[in-house]
Motif scaffolding. Structure first.
Motif, PDB file in Angstrom:
ATOM      1  N   LYS A   1       1.797   6.244 -31.564  1.00 41.59           N
ATOM      2  CA  LYS A   1       1.380   7.610 -31.068  1.00 41.59           C
ATOM      3  C   LYS A   1      -0.125   7.712 -31.237  1.00 41.59           C
ATOM      4  O   LYS A   1      -0.548   8.532 -30.248  1.00 41.59           O
ATOM      5  CB  LYS A   1       2.467   8.509 -31.975  1.00 41.59           C
ATOM      6  N   LEU A   2      -0.499   7.084 -32.189  1.00 39.57           N
ATOM      7  CA  LEU A   2      -2.094   7.459 -32.139  1.00 39.57           C
ATOM      8  C   LEU A   2      -2.574   6.406 -32.992  1.00 39.57           C
ATOM      9  O   LEU A   2      -1.942   5.480 -33.666  1.00 39.57           O
ATOM     10  CB  LEU A   2      -2.224   8.612 -32.819  1.00 39.57           C
ATOM     11  N   ASN A   3      -4.034   6.075 -33.011  1.00 37.53           N
ATOM     12  CA  ASN A   3      -4.589   5.301 -34.138  1.00 37.53           C
ATOM     13  C   ASN A   3      -5.847   6.102 -34.680  1.00 37.53           C
ATOM     14  O   ASN A   3      -6.562   7.083 -34.079  1.00 37.53           O
ATOM     15  CB  ASN A   3      -5.369   4.094 -33.201  1.00 37.53           C
ATOM     16  N   ILE A   4      -5.851   6.003 -36.059  1.00 42.86           N
ATOM     17  CA  ILE A   4      -6.758   6.741 -36.924  1.00 42.86           C
ATOM     18  C   ILE A   4      -8.255   6.871 -36.582  1.00 42.86           C
ATOM     19  O   ILE A   4      -8.983   7.710 -36.782  1.00 42.86           O
ATOM     20  CB  ILE A   4      -6.527   6.497 -38.488  1.00 42.86           C
ATOM     21  N   ASN A   5      -8.311   5.719 -35.574  1.00 42.23           N
ATOM     22  CA  ASN A   5      -9.899   5.536 -35.260  1.00 42.23           C
ATOM     23  C   ASN A   5     -10.074   6.225 -33.945  1.00 42.23           C
ATOM     24  O   ASN A   5     -11.199   6.234 -33.354  1.00 42.23           O
ATOM     25  CB  ASN A   5     -10.417   4.017 -35.111  1.00 42.23           C
ATOM     26  N   ASP A   6      -9.187   6.932 -33.334  1.00 44.74           N
ATOM     27  CA  ASP A   6      -9.308   7.491 -32.048  1.00 44.74           C
ATOM     28  C   ASP A   6      -9.977   8.918 -32.332  1.00 44.74           C
ATOM     29  O   ASP A   6      -9.887   9.468 -33.448  1.00 44.74           O
ATOM     30  CB  ASP A   6      -7.767   7.923 -31.494  1.00 44.74           C
ATOM     31  N   PRO A   7     -10.688   9.456 -31.230  1.00 45.32           N
ATOM     32  CA  PRO A   7     -11.221  10.659 -31.338  1.00 45.32           C
ATOM     33  C   PRO A   7     -10.058  11.787 -31.140  1.00 45.32           C
ATOM     34  O   PRO A   7      -8.983  11.727 -30.765  1.00 45.32           O
ATOM     35  CB  PRO A   7     -12.063  10.868 -30.267  1.00 45.32           C
ATOM     36  N   ILE A   8     -10.448  12.911 -31.953  1.00 39.80           N
ATOM     37  CA  ILE A   8      -9.281  13.956 -31.972  1.00 39.80           C
ATOM     38  C   ILE A   8      -8.828  14.507 -30.568  1.00 39.80           C
ATOM     39  O   ILE A   8      -8.031  14.937 -30.300  1.00 39.80           O
ATOM     40  CB  ILE A   8      -9.632  14.935 -33.030  1.00 39.80           C
ATOM     41  N   ASN A   9     -10.085  14.560 -29.870  1.00 41.79           N
ATOM     42  CA  ASN A   9     -10.015  15.132 -28.479  1.00 41.79           C
ATOM     43  C   ASN A   9      -9.054  14.353 -27.493  1.00 41.79           C
ATOM     44  O   ASN A   9      -8.823  14.975 -26.425  1.00 41.79           O
ATOM     45  CB  ASN A   9     -11.427  15.429 -28.044  1.00 41.79           C
ATOM     46  N   LYS A  10      -8.730  13.135 -27.849  1.00 45.66           N
ATOM     47  CA  LYS A  10      -8.055  12.303 -27.143  1.00 45.66           C
ATOM     48  C   LYS A  10      -6.563  13.078 -27.030  1.00 45.66           C
ATOM     49  O   LYS A  10      -5.560  12.887 -26.091  1.00 45.66           O
ATOM     50  CB  LYS A  10      -7.689  10.943 -27.638  1.00 45.66           C
ATOM     51  N   TYR A  11      -6.230  14.019 -28.237  1.00 45.11           N
ATOM     52  CA  TYR A  11      -4.712  14.262 -28.407  1.00 45.11           C
ATOM     53  C   TYR A  11      -4.772  15.894 -28.242  1.00 45.11           C
ATOM     54  O   TYR A  11      -3.655  16.456 -28.018  1.00 45.11           O
ATOM     55  CB  TYR A  11      -4.256  13.992 -29.719  1.00 45.11           C
ATOM     56  N   LEU A  12      -5.566  16.464 -28.671  1.00 54.02           N
ATOM     57  CA  LEU A  12      -6.014  17.981 -28.791  1.00 54.02           C
ATOM     58  C   LEU A  12      -5.842  18.750 -27.266  1.00 54.02           C
ATOM     59  O   LEU A  12      -6.231  18.316 -26.349  1.00 54.02           O
ATOM     60  CB  LEU A  12      -6.841  18.574 -29.496  1.00 54.02           C
ATOM     61  N   PRO A  13      -4.916  19.969 -27.327  1.00 56.06           N
ATOM     62  CA  PRO A  13      -4.885  20.595 -26.134  1.00 56.06           C
ATOM     63  C   PRO A  13      -6.286  21.289 -25.635  1.00 56.06           C
ATOM     64  O   PRO A  13      -6.503  22.079 -24.824  1.00 56.06           O
ATOM     65  CB  PRO A  13      -3.773  21.611 -26.145  1.00 56.06           C
ATOM     66  N   PHE A  14      -7.243  21.406 -26.533  1.00 56.71           N
ATOM     67  CA  PHE A  14      -8.659  21.947 -26.327  1.00 56.71           C
ATOM     68  C   PHE A  14      -9.599  21.123 -27.050  1.00 56.71           C
ATOM     69  O   PHE A  14      -9.320  20.047 -27.944  1.00 56.71           O
ATOM     70  CB  PHE A  14      -8.503  23.189 -27.017  1.00 56.71           C
ATOM     71  N   LYS A  15     -10.945  21.278 -26.561  1.00 52.23           N
ATOM     72  CA  LYS A  15     -11.824  20.430 -27.269  1.00 52.23           C
ATOM     73  C   LYS A  15     -12.720  21.066 -28.480  1.00 52.23           C
ATOM     74  O   LYS A  15     -13.131  22.403 -28.354  1.00 52.23           O
ATOM     75  CB  LYS A  15     -12.845  20.128 -26.001  1.00 52.23           C
ATOM     76  N   ILE A  16     -12.866  20.155 -29.379  1.00 52.64           N
ATOM     77  CA  ILE A  16     -13.597  20.449 -30.623  1.00 52.64           C
ATOM     78  C   ILE A  16     -14.607  19.573 -30.632  1.00 52.64           C
ATOM     79  O   ILE A  16     -14.563  18.308 -30.811  1.00 52.64           O
ATOM     80  CB  ILE A  16     -12.620  20.430 -31.767  1.00 52.64           C
ATOM     81  N   VAL A  17     -16.100  20.185 -31.031  1.00 55.38           N
ATOM     82  CA  VAL A  17     -17.065  19.145 -31.236  1.00 55.38           C
ATOM     83  C   VAL A  17     -18.014  19.718 -32.025  1.00 55.38           C
ATOM     84  O   VAL A  17     -17.977  21.039 -32.371  1.00 55.38           O
ATOM     85  CB  VAL A  17     -17.912  18.770 -29.815  1.00 55.38           C
TER      86      VAL A  17
END
Length: 410
Positions: free
Chosen positions: A109-125
């Motif tokens: 379902k995910l990879n810990i090396n992925d950016p969080i914004n690949k999955y979240l319904p909103f953008k965090i930077v």
């Protein structure tokens, strides 16, 4: 002939030496005596009179070695605190995020090396470094550059009810029940540019992945990433992949999941309880369990460290416990995924892996020794800030469990 005779003598000597150095199994009578000594020492600690109730469980990879409660769960001191008593365990809850994270990765379902914004319904930077993505592993190692602003994180504490008795204390930062919102909405309000609590000060000047700073909000955000990636809310994901397989039948994330008759009240001191509350960011500190039930989880961690756990594959456990080194105040500290590596705790020198936690009315600790494969859990239902002798009592409890471990290890 002399050569054969010499070999025979050497064999006898080696066998004799081996027998002398083998650990003698502890008899049931001996083990009972050792347990009685621990109970006596814990009773002596309890008689200091600062802690209302607490429990201690000691485990190895096979299960419970010792479990017992002391004191009471109610202000009238009629209900005994036992190893089956349930309370929230504060930041030890984060260790479940670590297991859940690697379980989600095993499920593809995910990879810990992925950016969080690949999955979240909103953008965090991070506004100070908008070009550098925050990765899931940054949340897991507390290097996301997200920091806990008191005025923001305090909004997570929600009162269970509006009216309170005279003997129930309410912190000024506790929020009314009608202010309760979802975990997703909390993160949107706190971490996105258009959020109503948003502040650039929520983010460090350091780049994501550059500096370790412990963050409750970032830990809870990791649970939200797991939710978004799996399409399953975090509560049900942990029930399915942790609680049910380990038969942790007395544990959960809310009063709906547990036997409330076994839940302890939390205390400021003997005269004042703390008003009942919950956490919007519940994955970072809102897990409800008993020391006996949590012992099942700690035994699994011990087995997982050895590569024999049942919740995750061997490779996942290896990654969970893989040491990452971070500089702090001129020294190097070692961490795994939501896991600490320590050489001492509460002034007791010992090699330990685990986590501790505190919240209003709560102190908890859960650590195991990777060499002896013995672990200890302490759950306390009394705040550490109101009475000066709470900490000395906790230290005495921890020393008693350390002495116990040393004795059974001999």
């Amino acid at each position: 002939m002399k050569k054969i005779f010499l070999i025979l003598i050497l064999s006898i000597l080696i066998l004799s030496f081996k027998q002398k150095n083998e650990t003698t199994p502890i008899s049931k009578e001996s083990n009972s005596t050792i347990n009685d000594t621990l109970t006596k020492n814990l009773n002596l600690a309890y008689k200091k009179g600062a802690i209302i109730g607490f429990s201690v469980s000691v485990v190895n990879e096979k299960g419970l070695i010792y479990d017992k409660g002391f004191g009471f769960t109610d202000i009238e001191q009629k209900k005994a605190y036992t190893s089956n008593t349930i309370q929230n365990i504060a930041s030890i809850s984060k260790t479940l995020i670590g297991i859940s994270l690697f379980k989600a990765q095993e499920l593809g379902k995910l990879n810990i090396n992925d950016p969080i914004n690949k999955y979240l319904p909103f953008k965090i930077v991070n506004p100070n470094h908008p070009e550098i993505p925050i990765l899931i592993k940054h949340l897991a190692y507390h290097t996301s550059s997200i920091t806990d602003l008191d005025e923001v994180y305090a909004k997570s504490y929600i009162l269970t009810k509006d009216k309170h008795d005279e003997n129930e204390g309410v912190y000024d930062y506790f929020n009314k029940p009608e202010n309760n919102i979802s975990l997703s909405d909390f993160m949107r309000n706190s971490l996105t540019e258009n959020g109503k609590w948003y502040s650039k000060n929520t983010f460090l000047n350091a780049k994501p992945g550059e500096k370790r700073e412990y963050s409750n909000i970032a830990a809870a955000l990791c649970a939200l990433v797991i939710e978004s990636a799996t399409g399953q809310n975090y509560t049900s994901f942990t029930k399915e992949n942790i609680l049910k397989p380990l038969k942790m039948n007395s544990s959960g994330w809310s009063s709906k999941d547990i036997d409330t008759n076994r839940r302890s009240r939390l205390f400021a001191n003997k005269e004042k309880m703390i008003a009942e509350y919950s956490l919007i960011t519940y994955p970072d500190g809102g897990f409800l369990t008993s020391s006996k039930d949590l012992g099942l989880f700690l035994s699994e961690l011990i087995k997982g460290y050895e590569g024999n756990g049942k919740l995750l594959k061997k490779e996942s456990y290896k990654k969970l416990f893989e040491k990452q080194i971070f500089a702090s105040n001129g020294t190097n500290e070692e961490y795994g995924v939501f896991i600490e590596f320590r050489d001492s705790f509460l002034d007791i020198k010992n090699e330990m892996i685990g986590h501790n936690g505190s919240d209003p009315g709560v102190f908890t600790a859960m650590y195991f020794n990777p060499k002896t494969k013995i672990g200890t859990i302490v759950l306390v239902n009394t705040d550490t800030d109101f009475t000066a002798i709470v900490w000395p009592e906790i230290e005495q409890i921890w020393k008693a469990t350390s002495d116990y471990q040393n004795t059974i290890n001999k």
